[in-house]
Each structure stands twice: as C-alpha cells, then as structure tokens.
Design a protein around this motif. Sequence first.
Motif, PDB file in Angstrom:
ATOM      1  N   MET A   1       5.073  15.501  -2.419  1.00 13.12           N
ATOM      2  CA  MET A   1       3.898  14.817  -2.975  1.00 13.12           C
ATOM      3  C   MET A   1       3.372  15.544  -4.210  1.00 13.12           C
TER       4      MET A   1
ATOM      5  N   HIS B   1      -6.187   1.265  -3.151  1.00 10.69           N
ATOM      6  CA  HIS B   1      -7.543   1.501  -2.623  1.00 10.69           C
ATOM      7  C   HIS B   1      -8.053   2.927  -2.813  1.00 10.69           C
ATOM      8  N   LYS B   2      -7.179   3.807  -3.359  1.00 12.85           N
ATOM      9  CA  LYS B   2      -7.642   5.168  -3.657  1.00 12.85           C
ATOM     10  C   LYS B   2      -8.213   5.244  -5.075  1.00 12.85           C
TER      11      LYS B   2
ATOM     12  N   ASN C   1      -3.496  15.082  -0.192  1.00 16.58           N
ATOM     13  CA  ASN C   1      -4.711  14.338   0.157  1.00 16.58           C
ATOM     14  C   ASN C   1      -5.760  15.178   0.865  1.00 16.58           C
TER      15      ASN C   1
ATOM     16  N   SER D   1      -1.168   3.730  -4.421  1.00 18.57           N
ATOM     17  CA  SER D   1      -1.948   2.829  -3.569  1.00 18.57           C
ATOM     18  C   SER D   1      -3.228   2.424  -4.293  1.00 18.57           C
TER      19      SER D   1
ATOM     20  N   VAL E   1      -0.078   8.998  -4.627  1.00 17.00           N
ATOM     21  CA  VAL E   1      -1.256   8.235  -4.182  1.00 17.00           C
ATOM     22  C   VAL E   1      -2.558   8.978  -4.503  1.00 17.00           C
ATOM     23  N   GLN E   2      -2.566  10.302  -4.326  1.00 15.12           N
ATOM     24  CA  GLN E   2      -3.793  11.063  -4.587  1.00 15.12           C
ATOM     25  C   GLN E   2      -3.782  11.707  -5.969  1.00 15.12           C
TER      26      GLN E   2
ATOM     27  N   ASP F   1       5.008  11.212  -3.866  1.00 11.47           N
ATOM     28  CA  ASP F   1       3.869  10.412  -3.423  1.00 11.47           C
ATOM     29  C   ASP F   1       2.721  10.767  -4.367  1.00 11.47           C
TER      30      ASP F   1
ATOM     31  N   ASP G   1       5.725   4.622   0.589  1.00 11.70           N
ATOM     32  CA  ASP G   1       6.413   5.838   1.050  1.00 11.70           C
ATOM     33  C   ASP G   1       7.573   5.500   1.978  1.00 11.70           C
TER      34      ASP G   1
ATOM     35  N   GLY H   1       0.813  -1.220   0.000  1.00 12.08           N
ATOM     36  CA  GLY H   1       0.000   0.000   0.000  1.00 12.08           C
ATOM     37  C   GLY H   1       0.843   1.265   0.000  1.00 12.08           C
ATOM     38  N   GLY H   2       0.148   2.390   0.084  1.00 15.37           N
ATOM     39  CA  GLY H   2       0.805   3.700  -0.020  1.00 15.37           C
ATOM     40  C   GLY H   2       1.752   3.979   1.134  1.00 15.37           C
ATOM     41  N   THR H   3       1.354   3.593   2.344  1.00 14.80           N
ATOM     42  CA  THR H   3       2.210   3.860   3.505  1.00 14.80           C
ATOM     43  C   THR H   3       3.520   3.100   3.363  1.00 14.80           C
TER      44      THR H   3
ATOM     45  N   HIS I   1       1.819  13.402   3.560  1.00 19.95           N
ATOM     46  CA  HIS I   1       1.032  12.429   4.324  1.00 19.95           C
ATOM     47  C   HIS I   1       1.886  11.939   5.504  1.00 19.95           C
TER      48      HIS I   1
HETATM   49  N1  PLP Z   1      -0.080   9.015   0.705  1.00 18.34           N
HETATM   50  C1  PLP Z   1      -1.195   9.734   0.532  1.00 18.34           C
HETATM   51  C2  PLP Z   1      -1.107  11.045  -0.150  1.00 18.34           C
HETATM   52  C3  PLP Z   1      -2.422   9.249   0.979  1.00 18.34           C
HETATM   53  O1  PLP Z   1      -3.521   9.974   0.815  1.00 18.34           O
HETATM   54  C4  PLP Z   1      -2.462   7.987   1.615  1.00 18.34           C
HETATM   55  C5  PLP Z   1      -3.739   7.448   2.131  1.00 18.34           C
HETATM   56  O2  PLP Z   1      -4.321   7.945   3.054  1.00 18.34           O
HETATM   57  C6  PLP Z   1      -1.275   7.272   1.772  1.00 18.34           C
HETATM   58  C7  PLP Z   1      -0.098   7.814   1.302  1.00 18.34           C
HETATM   59  C8  PLP Z   1      -1.252   5.929   2.440  1.00 18.34           C
HETATM   60  O3  PLP Z   1      -1.784   4.937   1.615  1.00 18.34           O
HETATM   61  P1  PLP Z   1      -2.351   3.569   2.236  1.00 18.34           P
HETATM   62  O4  PLP Z   1      -3.664   3.902   2.864  1.00 18.34           O
HETATM   63  O5  PLP Z   1      -2.464   2.664   1.060  1.00 18.34           O
HETATM   64  O6  PLP Z   1      -1.349   3.080   3.227  1.00 18.34           O
END
Ligand code: PLP
Length: 354
Positions: free
Chosen positions: A149, A203-204, A153, A201, A180-181, A178, A77, A72-74, A102
């Motif tokens: 980023m 799930h977004k 987000n 990520s 992700v968004q 990042d 990163d 995932g995103g976390t 984030h």
């Molecule tokens: N980076 C950003 C900008 C996010 O919005 C999120 C999600 O909240 C994440 C990272 C983390 O992603 P994940 O929920 O897949 O760990």
Amino acid sequence: MSLKSIYLDNNATTPIAPEVIEVMSQIMTETFGNPSSLHGAGRDAKVAMENARETCADILGAEPFEIIFCGGGTEADNICLKGVARALRHKREKIIVTPIEHSAIRQSAKELSDEGFDVQNVEVTKEGIVTPEALAELVDENTSLVSIMYANNEIGVVQDIPALVKIAHARGALFHTDAVQAFGKIPVAVDELDVDLLSISAHKIYGPKGVGLVYAKGGVKIAPLIHGGTHEKGRRPGTENVAGIVGLAKAMELAAARAAEEYKHYTQLSERFLGSLRGKIQDITLNGPELSADRITRTPSTVNLSFAGAEGEAIILSLDLEGIAVSSGSACSSGATDPSPVLLAIGQTPELAK
Ligand code: PLP
C-alpha cells in the motif's frame, strides 16, 4: 452529526462534497439510461461515463482503457490481487504482501494461499516502512505480484513505491499499490510511481460509497472475479454505476486540485495537535513515522497514538460523548476485540496496541 460535533474519522469515510452531489443527482434524474443500450438515453449515459473515465485517467496519468470502474476499494484490491494471481497461475505462483495492508488485501492473500499460491509477507520496520532490502530478499522469478500500500489507513506511513517497484520489476513481477488512503493527500501519478496496478475508493475523498477504480496498465491480464457481460472489457461485468462513477470523477478532480495545499495545512495541524498533546499528556506514543520537511513520510491527516493505561475503545466512547468522532483502527475491523494487526506488525506491545 450535530453542528457542535467534530468529525475526525475521515480515513473511515468522508462526507460527500456538494459539487459531487450536484453531478450525481443530474445523472440520477436525467441521465438514467443503461450505458450499454443503443438508444439515445443509453448513449447519453455512456458519454457521461466515458467522460468520467477520461477525467480519472488524466488525473492519474493513465489511458482511459486502463481504468476499470468497480464497487469500491475492497473490490478494487480483490480484483488486483486475485484477478492477477489467477491470470498468471502456472507461470508464477508467488505473491508478496505486507502485514500492514488493509484487510481487503490481507484476506484476499489468505484466500490465494488456501488456493495453493505461495503467499509471503515482507516485514516492516518499527515505523511501518518496507525497505527495498527486505523486499529484495523475497522477490524471485516465481513472483507474479507484489502488493504494497502507498499510504496506510491506520498509521499513515507512506512507502517509497518507485524504489520498491524497481525491485519487483527487476525480477519480472508486477506491482500493485492500494492508493485508497493516498489519493488526494499525496501525489498519485501512475507513471511516476511506475506501478502496474492501483486501487482508489471514492468515499475516502468526499465521493460516494460503493464505487472505486482499478488502474491496470495496458497489457496486464486480469481474470474477472465475477462473470456476466462485457462491461469494463469483461474485467468487471455488471451494469455500471454511472452516477457513482461520475461522482468519483468529480471527487478526484476536486481532491487533486487541492491536494498540495491540504498537505501543507494538515502538516501544520498535525504538528500543532501533537505538540499540544505532548505538552499535556505523558506516556503517549506516536505509531508510525514523524513528519519530515525533506520527504513525505506520513499522510499528515493521520495521527495514531497509544495512551499508556487507557484503552482505545474507552477513549473513543468518551470523546464521542463530547461530540468528537475518532477511531482506534480500521473501520472494517471495528467490533474486533483483538489489537490492531498493523500496530502489532510494527512491533507495538499488545497492551499499547489496544
Ligand atoms: N484500502 C484501504 C487502505 C482503505 O483504507 C480502505 C477503506 O477502509 C479500503 C481499501 C476499502 O475501501 P472501501 O471501503 O471502498 O471498500
């Protein structure tokens, strides 16, 4: 959620697209082998995973070996920040991030600072923008990595990544973004952005939770955060989440195909929403930039407002009673009573930030 409810919290997470569920259930029911196994069941799983890797790489303008699947995103990163900083330790010791990242980046940066790295924050403007001038003041020959980023987000602000990358590269520093968004909302092509590392990520973007990817340009060294087998070329050991990876690839395919049209659609919705609120409620502040016809300033699907005299939490709960789901900041910080660090970083007062 009931049929009458309106879900407006898609930066927290999205529902899974039916097409994604379909490919994932095929993998879970039929292609269950371990992709590292040599027999037919293993080889089938490996083919499914490598096809997914090719799809993700193609969409991003990358090579398949530059894609590292992860949780995932976390995690993506963390891999980018800690993995690269530690791999370059003793050569370059400075890391640059922003105060609007984030928590996955902000907390990784804090961890690196505790380990003795020189971690610096580049200031942002009142709209949340990192200017090339502000970054240029901080980057030097001791900087290993700059992490900024692409789209925020909470307030949706979009950075001019190619201009910022130029500054980092001029001093020999690597650049992570990042995304992700950003992915699925604005164009994300690694060759055009010229970044060395990027996080996504699933799930977004109407994919499953707990799966994501890192793009790491060929040659970028990453010290693994966890230790085990040789999966993902040793950069992220652990038996791969094949169903999740195939779901991620399908979600990316769907998101990339409709991104341009959705940008137009959300721009109209955002302007209409803001226009009607501004006509009815006094004392509202848009946090982050206005949309612009000339360039991409904000992901139009993100609208962050402060209402003078009303607390975010109370607004969330009363809207929830009406069946409308919104948020007042990152889902990862919900439960925290402090005002959003992102809003404070753009100079919002603690009262309006709450
Ligand atoms: N980076 C950003 C900008 C996010 O919005 C999120 C999600 O909240 C994440 C990272 C983390 O992603 P994940 O929920 O897949 O760990």
